[in-house]
Structures are given as structure tokens and as C-alpha cells.
Design a protein around this motif. Sequence first.
Motif, PDB file in Angstrom:
ATOM      1  N   ASP A  51       0.846  -1.183   0.000  1.00 43.89           N
ATOM      2  CA  ASP A  51       0.000   0.000   0.000  1.00 43.89           C
ATOM      3  C   ASP A  51       0.889   1.243   0.000  1.00 43.89           C
ATOM      4  OD1 ASP A  51      -1.921   1.912   0.290  1.00 43.89           O
ATOM      5  OD2 ASP A  51      -2.363   1.445   2.391  1.00 43.89           O
ATOM      6  N   TYR A  52       0.964   1.910  -1.147  1.00 44.19           N
ATOM      7  CA  TYR A  52       1.788   3.110  -1.276  1.00 44.19           C
ATOM      8  C   TYR A  52       1.035   4.369  -0.880  1.00 44.19           C
ATOM      9  CZ  TYR A  52       4.670  -0.044  -4.045  1.00 44.19           C
ATOM     10  OH  TYR A  52       5.441  -1.092  -4.464  1.00 44.19           O
ATOM     11  N   SER A  53      -0.245   4.259  -0.616  1.00 38.17           N
ATOM     12  CA  SER A  53      -1.056   5.445  -0.359  1.00 38.17           C
ATOM     13  C   SER A  53      -0.673   6.152   0.939  1.00 38.17           C
ATOM     14  CB  SER A  53      -2.543   5.082  -0.333  1.00 38.17           C
ATOM     15  OG  SER A  53      -2.831   4.272   0.788  1.00 38.17           O
ATOM     16  N   THR A  54       0.049   5.491   1.802  1.00 39.73           N
ATOM     17  CA  THR A  54       0.466   6.119   3.059  1.00 39.73           C
ATOM     18  C   THR A  54       1.858   6.725   2.970  1.00 39.73           C
ATOM     19  OG1 THR A  54       1.349   4.030   3.900  1.00 39.73           O
ATOM     20  CG2 THR A  54      -0.960   4.544   4.420  1.00 39.73           C
ATOM     21  N   TYR A  55       2.544   6.539   1.851  1.00 40.73           N
ATOM     22  CA  TYR A  55       3.900   7.068   1.709  1.00 40.73           C
ATOM     23  C   TYR A  55       3.872   8.591   1.702  1.00 40.73           C
ATOM     24  CZ  TYR A  55       6.215   2.653   0.426  1.00 40.73           C
ATOM     25  OH  TYR A  55       6.756   1.401   0.424  1.00 40.73           O
ATOM     26  N   ASP A  56       4.773   9.206   2.454  1.00 39.21           N
ATOM     27  CA  ASP A  56       4.943  10.646   2.332  1.00 39.21           C
ATOM     28  C   ASP A  56       5.760  10.898   1.062  1.00 39.21           C
ATOM     29  OD1 ASP A  56       7.659  10.192   2.922  1.00 39.21           O
ATOM     30  OD2 ASP A  56       7.539  11.035   4.925  1.00 39.21           O
ATOM     31  N   ILE A  57       5.946  12.149   0.712  1.00 38.21           N
ATOM     32  CA  ILE A  57       6.597  12.489  -0.551  1.00 38.21           C
ATOM     33  C   ILE A  57       8.048  12.008  -0.597  1.00 38.21           C
ATOM     34  CG2 ILE A  57       7.225  14.837   0.189  1.00 38.21           C
ATOM     35  CD1 ILE A  57       6.085  13.917  -3.370  1.00 38.21           C
ATOM     36  N   VAL A  58       8.770  12.109   0.513  1.00 38.04           N
ATOM     37  CA  VAL A  58      10.175  11.679   0.532  1.00 38.04           C
ATOM     38  C   VAL A  58      10.268  10.179   0.273  1.00 38.04           C
ATOM     39  CG1 VAL A  58      12.239  11.437   1.965  1.00 38.04           C
ATOM     40  CG2 VAL A  58      10.956  13.578   1.992  1.00 38.04           C
ATOM     41  N   ARG A  59       9.479   9.414   0.976  1.00 42.30           N
ATOM     42  CA  ARG A  59       9.532   7.966   0.809  1.00 42.30           C
ATOM     43  C   ARG A  59       9.088   7.555  -0.595  1.00 42.30           C
ATOM     44  NH1 ARG A  59       7.319   3.323   4.910  1.00 42.30           N
ATOM     45  NH2 ARG A  59       8.520   1.670   3.927  1.00 42.30           N
ATOM     46  N   ALA A  60       8.071   8.199  -1.123  1.00 37.63           N
ATOM     47  CA  ALA A  60       7.609   7.890  -2.482  1.00 37.63           C
ATOM     48  C   ALA A  60       8.712   8.165  -3.501  1.00 37.63           C
ATOM     49  CB  ALA A  60       6.358   8.696  -2.812  1.00 37.63           C
ATOM     50  N   VAL A  61       9.433   9.258  -3.326  1.00 38.10           N
ATOM     51  CA  VAL A  61      10.548   9.578  -4.230  1.00 38.10           C
ATOM     52  C   VAL A  61      11.650   8.540  -4.080  1.00 38.10           C
ATOM     53  CG1 VAL A  61      12.421  11.225  -4.650  1.00 38.10           C
ATOM     54  CG2 VAL A  61      10.075  12.043  -4.427  1.00 38.10           C
ATOM     55  N   GLN A  62      12.024   8.233  -2.855  1.00 39.18           N
ATOM     56  CA  GLN A  62      13.102   7.272  -2.621  1.00 39.18           C
ATOM     57  C   GLN A  62      12.806   5.912  -3.242  1.00 39.18           C
ATOM     58  OE1 GLN A  62      13.082   7.490   1.639  1.00 39.18           O
ATOM     59  NE2 GLN A  62      14.914   8.770   1.668  1.00 39.18           N
ATOM     60  N   PHE A  63      11.577   5.445  -3.098  1.00 40.32           N
ATOM     61  CA  PHE A  63      11.216   4.122  -3.598  1.00 40.32           C
ATOM     62  C   PHE A  63      10.752   4.137  -5.045  1.00 40.32           C
ATOM     63  CE2 PHE A  63      11.433   3.220   0.845  1.00 40.32           C
ATOM     64  CZ  PHE A  63      11.779   1.878   0.922  1.00 40.32           C
ATOM     65  N   GLY A  64      10.680   5.310  -5.652  1.00 33.88           N
ATOM     66  CA  GLY A  64      10.312   5.403  -7.060  1.00 33.88           C
ATOM     67  C   GLY A  64       8.850   5.150  -7.343  1.00 33.88           C
ATOM     68  N   VAL A  65       7.978   5.535  -6.422  1.00 32.88           N
ATOM     69  CA  VAL A  65       6.537   5.337  -6.605  1.00 32.88           C
ATOM     70  C   VAL A  65       5.975   6.580  -7.304  1.00 32.88           C
ATOM     71  CG1 VAL A  65       4.350   4.762  -5.487  1.00 32.88           C
ATOM     72  CG2 VAL A  65       6.506   3.927  -4.512  1.00 32.88           C
ATOM     73  N   MET A  66       6.092   6.567  -8.612  1.00 31.40           N
ATOM     74  CA  MET A  66       5.744   7.737  -9.417  1.00 31.40           C
ATOM     75  C   MET A  66       4.294   8.157  -9.233  1.00 31.40           C
ATOM     76  SD  MET A  66       7.035   9.895 -11.425  1.00 31.40           S
ATOM     77  CE  MET A  66       6.371  11.240 -12.345  1.00 31.40           C
ATOM     78  N   LEU A 120       0.841  13.541  -4.846  1.00 29.77           N
ATOM     79  CA  LEU A 120       1.184  14.522  -3.811  1.00 29.77           C
ATOM     80  C   LEU A 120       1.564  15.882  -4.405  1.00 29.77           C
ATOM     81  CD1 LEU A 120       3.143  12.136  -1.437  1.00 29.77           C
ATOM     82  CD2 LEU A 120       0.915  13.201  -0.991  1.00 29.77           C
ATOM     83  N   VAL A 121       2.324  15.871  -5.486  1.00 24.84           N
ATOM     84  CA  VAL A 121       2.728  17.140  -6.117  1.00 24.84           C
ATOM     85  C   VAL A 121       1.517  17.835  -6.722  1.00 24.84           C
ATOM     86  CG1 VAL A 121       4.092  18.186  -7.973  1.00 24.84           C
ATOM     87  CG2 VAL A 121       5.129  16.448  -6.487  1.00 24.84           C
ATOM     88  N   GLU A 122       0.687  17.093  -7.414  1.00 26.01           N
ATOM     89  CA  GLU A 122      -0.520  17.690  -7.990  1.00 26.01           C
ATOM     90  C   GLU A 122      -1.468  18.163  -6.898  1.00 26.01           C
ATOM     91  OE1 GLU A 122      -0.797  18.452 -11.242  1.00 26.01           O
ATOM     92  OE2 GLU A 122       1.205  17.581 -11.436  1.00 26.01           O
ATOM     93  N   GLY A 123      -1.357  17.576  -5.722  1.00 28.13           N
ATOM     94  CA  GLY A 123      -2.173  17.983  -4.579  1.00 28.13           C
ATOM     95  C   GLY A 123      -1.623  19.187  -3.838  1.00 28.13           C
ATOM     96  N   GLY A 124      -0.500  19.726  -4.304  1.00 27.42           N
ATOM     97  CA  GLY A 124       0.027  20.946  -3.715  1.00 27.42           C
ATOM     98  C   GLY A 124       1.374  20.844  -3.024  1.00 27.42           C
TER      99      GLY A 124
END
Length: 142
Positions: free
Chosen positions: A41-56, A62-66
Motif C-alpha cells: 500500500d503506497y497510499s500512506t507514503y509521504d513524498i520523501v519515501r515515495a521519491v526514494q522508492f520510485g513510486v511515481m 502529492l505534487v498535484e495535490g500541492g
Amino acid sequence: MDEVDPSCNPVQPLLEKGAGGDESHAVKSEPRVDLQPGQEDYSTYDIVRAVQFGVMARVYELVEGGQDVNEMDRENVSLLHWAAINNRLDIVRYLISKGAIVDKFGGDLDSTPLHWATRQGHISMVVLLLGFGADPTLRDGQ
């Protein structure tokens, strides 16, 4: 997640819950019941973790959300730094298209994403950052 390189692991320490320190990036120990084996479940990843793990998809959400693409994390590190050190080419392209500063200084050594990619030997990332105007003459704190 097209650019996942199995030889690249996120370098920011992920703390087990209760291990002390900053738990904002803690690994969740309990699996979600509604997921199939092998799914995460990637929906709980914060922006840093999503970037680190490559969850585009999560980065995009998150970016489109502001989310500010130039905001520094608690370690004074930008999203572009984390993408560069983890060789996330698509994420770097996206972040730069959204206004990420290519030569932003950060981290303990006050260095740029280009420095981070170079230290890791990510040649394709170095070439990409140079193509986006990264300055190879900048010096870090070391």
C-alpha cells in the motif's frame, strides 16, 4: 515506477516503529489485510519515501495535490536530492518540470543533487541533471 533499479535502495534510514528518532518514515510492520500477497500500500507514503522508492503515481498525486517540489525535509534535503541518489530518472524529469531547482544545496555536506548522483556513480542521472542545466563547477562543503 518504470525506472526501478533493483541495485538502488533508498539510502535514508527507515526506522522500525519504536526504535527511536524520527518516526515519520517508519516502516509499517502490520500488513494491510485487503492487499494480495506481494502488493504494498503506497497510499500512506509521504513524498520523501515515495521519491526514494520510485513510486511515481504517489509522487504525482502529492505534487498535484500541492506539495512544494523545492521544500526541504528535516535533514535539509530536497526531493531532487533523494531522486538523484536513488537514480529515479522519471521522477527527476517530473520534479524539474514542476519547478524543482536543479542546483539546490542541501544535506550535511551542503551539496547538490548532481554531487549525490556522482558519488553514487549514477552516470545516467549525472547526464540527465547536466542536460537540465546542473552546474558541474559548484563545490560542496567537502
